[in-house]
Motif scaffolding. Structure first.
Motif, mmCIF file in Angstrom:
data_model
loop_
_atom_site.group_PDB
_atom_site.id
_atom_site.type_symbol
_atom_site.label_atom_id
_atom_site.label_comp_id
_atom_site.label_asym_id
_atom_site.label_seq_id
_atom_site.Cartn_x
_atom_site.Cartn_y
_atom_site.Cartn_z
ATOM 1 N N LEU A 7 0.785 -0.971 -0.175
ATOM 2 C CA LEU A 7 -0.167 0.027 0.250
ATOM 3 C C LEU A 7 0.601 1.645 -0.296
ATOM 4 C CD1 LEU A 7 -2.557 -0.689 2.935
ATOM 5 C CD2 LEU A 7 -2.411 -1.102 0.483
ATOM 6 N N ILE A 8 0.447 1.914 -0.313
ATOM 7 C CA ILE A 8 1.127 3.954 -1.249
ATOM 8 C C ILE A 8 0.499 4.217 -0.417
ATOM 9 C CG2 ILE A 8 2.108 5.267 -2.458
ATOM 10 C CD1 ILE A 8 3.504 2.711 -3.783
ATOM 11 N N TRP A 9 0.132 5.558 0.983
ATOM 12 C CA TRP A 9 0.374 6.744 1.376
ATOM 13 C C TRP A 9 0.543 7.791 -0.049
ATOM 14 C CZ3 TRP A 9 1.088 11.667 2.854
ATOM 15 C CH2 TRP A 9 -0.048 12.459 3.865
ATOM 16 N N LYS A 10 -0.873 8.070 0.409
ATOM 17 C CA LYS A 10 -0.791 9.494 -1.017
ATOM 18 C C LYS A 10 -1.800 10.409 -0.782
ATOM 19 C CE LYS A 10 -1.267 11.007 -5.995
ATOM 20 N NZ LYS A 10 -1.309 11.005 -7.063
ATOM 21 N N ASN A 11 -1.583 11.630 -0.126
ATOM 22 C CA ASN A 11 -2.115 13.092 0.134
ATOM 23 C C ASN A 11 -3.074 11.735 1.332
ATOM 24 O OD1 ASN A 11 -0.694 14.381 -1.699
ATOM 25 N ND2 ASN A 11 -2.500 14.484 -3.510
ATOM 26 N N GLY A 12 -3.080 11.462 2.081
ATOM 27 C CA GLY A 12 -3.640 10.942 3.356
ATOM 28 C C GLY A 12 -4.491 9.888 3.257
ATOM 29 N N GLU A 13 -4.586 9.257 1.600
ATOM 30 C CA GLU A 13 -5.419 7.939 1.958
ATOM 31 C C GLU A 13 -4.154 7.157 1.039
ATOM 32 O OE1 GLU A 13 -8.018 9.157 -1.698
ATOM 33 O OE2 GLU A 13 -8.910 10.718 -0.255
ATOM 34 N N TYR A 14 -4.594 5.588 1.186
ATOM 35 C CA TYR A 14 -3.805 5.109 0.742
ATOM 36 C C TYR A 14 -4.385 4.490 0.084
ATOM 37 C CZ TYR A 14 -1.106 4.163 5.160
ATOM 38 O OH TYR A 14 -0.439 4.465 6.554
ATOM 39 N N LEU A 15 -3.572 3.780 -1.497
ATOM 40 C CA LEU A 15 -4.283 3.372 -2.609
ATOM 41 C C LEU A 15 -3.357 1.765 -2.943
ATOM 42 C CD1 LEU A 15 -3.021 6.457 -4.475
ATOM 43 C CD2 LEU A 15 -4.984 5.905 -3.983
ATOM 44 N N ASN A 16 -3.342 1.262 -3.697
ATOM 45 C CA ASN A 16 -3.087 0.116 -3.875
ATOM 46 C C ASN A 16 -1.298 -0.017 -4.510
ATOM 47 O OD1 ASN A 16 -4.781 -1.719 -2.697
ATOM 48 N ND2 ASN A 16 -6.101 -2.017 -4.849
ATOM 49 N N TRP A 17 -0.298 -1.002 -4.845
ATOM 50 C CA TRP A 17 0.187 0.078 -4.547
ATOM 51 C C TRP A 17 0.790 0.044 -6.731
ATOM 52 C CZ3 TRP A 17 5.145 -0.011 -2.316
ATOM 53 C CH2 TRP A 17 6.267 -0.607 -3.470
ATOM 54 N N GLU A 18 -0.133 -0.936 -7.413
ATOM 55 C CA GLU A 18 -0.075 -1.028 -8.751
ATOM 56 C C GLU A 18 -1.216 0.814 -9.011
ATOM 57 O OE1 GLU A 18 -0.025 -4.372 -7.191
ATOM 58 O OE2 GLU A 18 -2.447 -4.377 -6.909
ATOM 59 N N ASP A 19 -1.876 0.695 -8.391
ATOM 60 C CA ASP A 19 -2.687 1.985 -8.845
ATOM 61 C C ASP A 19 -1.951 3.941 -8.536
ATOM 62 O OD1 ASP A 19 -4.615 0.257 -9.365
ATOM 63 O OD2 ASP A 19 -5.359 0.414 -6.940
ATOM 64 N N ALA A 20 -0.950 3.676 -7.605
ATOM 65 C CA ALA A 20 -0.704 4.074 -6.901
ATOM 66 C C ALA A 20 0.193 5.264 -8.247
ATOM 67 C CB ALA A 20 0.363 4.400 -6.152
ATOM 68 N N THR A 21 -0.462 6.057 -9.163
ATOM 69 C CA THR A 21 0.233 6.250 -10.547
ATOM 70 C C THR A 21 0.041 8.007 -10.840
ATOM 71 O OG1 THR A 21 -1.658 5.603 -11.324
ATOM 72 C CG2 THR A 21 0.437 3.622 -11.921
ATOM 73 N N THR A 22 0.160 8.255 -11.422
ATOM 74 C CA THR A 22 0.589 10.198 -12.041
ATOM 75 C C THR A 22 0.493 10.404 -13.063
ATOM 76 O OG1 THR A 22 1.426 12.011 -11.560
ATOM 77 C CG2 THR A 22 3.189 11.096 -11.785
ATOM 78 N N HIS A 23 0.122 10.933 -12.925
ATOM 79 C CA HIS A 23 0.536 11.666 -15.364
ATOM 80 C C HIS A 23 1.213 11.969 -15.596
ATOM 81 C CE1 HIS A 23 -1.850 13.601 -18.955
ATOM 82 N NE2 HIS A 23 -3.322 12.862 -18.198
ATOM 83 N N VAL A 24 1.440 11.790 -16.972
ATOM 84 C CA VAL A 24 2.788 11.702 -17.714
ATOM 85 C C VAL A 24 3.017 13.129 -17.731
ATOM 86 C CG1 VAL A 24 2.737 9.775 -19.177
ATOM 87 C CG2 VAL A 24 1.449 11.782 -19.381
ATOM 88 N N LEU A 25 2.198 14.659 -17.175
ATOM 89 C CA LEU A 25 2.301 15.825 -17.468
ATOM 90 C C LEU A 25 2.001 16.104 -16.432
ATOM 91 C CD1 LEU A 25 0.482 16.778 -20.473
ATOM 92 C CD2 LEU A 25 1.569 16.275 -20.683
#
Ligand code: PMP
Length: 306
Positions: A7-25
């Motif tokens: 699990l990855i913490w992002k901005n206060g929430e947990y995401l599944n590892w494979e869902d912790a992506t970001t936009h190419v821009l």
């Protein structure tokens, strides 16, 4: 590579590892304006303990301040989120990577306080960065053809994403030349640091390390200065040259990832006896006892995952 991370913490929430992506821009992907930390958690008899977490969180906020990035959480919240991320991932010992970056909005160079600042915390199992063999017997190092930064070229007090492009070049150059790690000189030609480590030498029983100018103010560096002094050694922060390092009795790198790694050779010259030196071994074993919770004198340096 990312063994154990779920699990990855992002901005206060947990995401599944494979869902912790970001936009190419994402802005930071293009220009490197982001700040991060590298932190280690060790297994102890009282459960997992994060080494010098307070200092790492402080440096993260200081790095962000330099770039005027407003982290939308307090230091205490990030401190707790890091401990919780280790707990949620059920990791006993791990490497922890918080990163603060400009998100998706536009790609101009002008950023302001309205620009989205994202913060992510990932954790996974990561063994000895420069190898178990390196920890025991030392590594071979080559002076890089790339220089560390002039203090007014880049923010050297910040652990910033863009600062690492030269480290990646230097590391690759060293590996391609058959060495294990690169040694940067500063713009004046004095020894600065490794691609991701601070450096120490020992001569006639005295420990030397470059002053904090071009280099990252390492938290392991700070710990080792304290440990060496507590062991009774004189520690002097001063500039030294690469040839002074050739004739040192002992040398070692320090860093969160590299921990305390002896240097057995620089540019084809064996340092001292050409393997881990006696004082290095003493400092190194004290360091490992501390991080593993076996030396109560330094228990303030550990934050336990409960
Ligand atoms: N210098 C550089 C360039 C680094 O990347 C690191 C690793 N963060 C260090 C030194 C050592 O710093 P620390 O002991 O805080 O990990």
């Amino acid at each position: 590579m990312f063994e154990g991370g779920k699990l990855i913490w992002k901005n206060g929430e947990y995401l599944n590892w494979e869902d912790a992506t970001t936009h190419v821009l994402t802005h930071t992907l293009h220009y490197g304006v982001g700040v991060f930390e590298g932190i280690r958690c060790y297994e102890t008899d009282e459960g997992p303990a994060v080494f010098r977490l307070k200092e790492h969180v402080k440096r993260l906020f200081e790095s962000a301040k330099i770039f005027m990035m407003k982290i939308p959480f307090s230091e205490e919240e990030i401190f707790d989120a890091i401990l919780d991320t280790v707990k949620k991932n059920e990791l006993k010992s791990c490497y922890i990577r918080p990163i603060v970056y400009y998100g998706y909005k536009s790609l101009g160079l002008s950023v302001n306080d309205e620009f989205p600042v994202d913060i992510v915390i990932a954790a996974w199992s990561w063994g000895a960065y420069l190898g178990e063999e390196g920890i025991k017997n030392g590594i071979r190092v080559k002076t890089s053809s790339f220089n560390r930064f002039h203090v007014n070229t880049i923010a050297t007090r910040a652990k910033a994403c863009g600062n690492y492009i030269t480290s990646v070049l230097a590391k690759r150059e060293a590996l391609m030349s058959g060495y294990d790690e690169a040694l940067f000189l500063d713009p004046d030609g004095y020894v600065a640091e490794g691609s991701g480590e601070n450096v120490f030498i020992i001569k006639d029983g005295v420990v030397y390390t470059p002053p904090v100018t071009s280099i990252l103010k390492g938290i392991t560096r700070d710990s080792i200065i304290t440990i060496a002094r507590d062991l009774g050694y004189e520690v002097i922060e001063r500039r030294f040259t690469r040839d002074e390092m050739y004739i040192a009795d002992e040398a070692f790198f320090t860093g969160t990832a590299a921990e305390v790694t002896p240097i057995r050779e620089l540019d084809g010259r064996p340092i001292g006896i050409g393997k881990r030196g006696e004082i290095t071994e003493k400092i190194q074993s004290t360091f490992f006892d501390i991080v593993k919770g076996k030396n109560k004198k330094y228990s303030d340096w550990l934050a336990f995952v409960k």
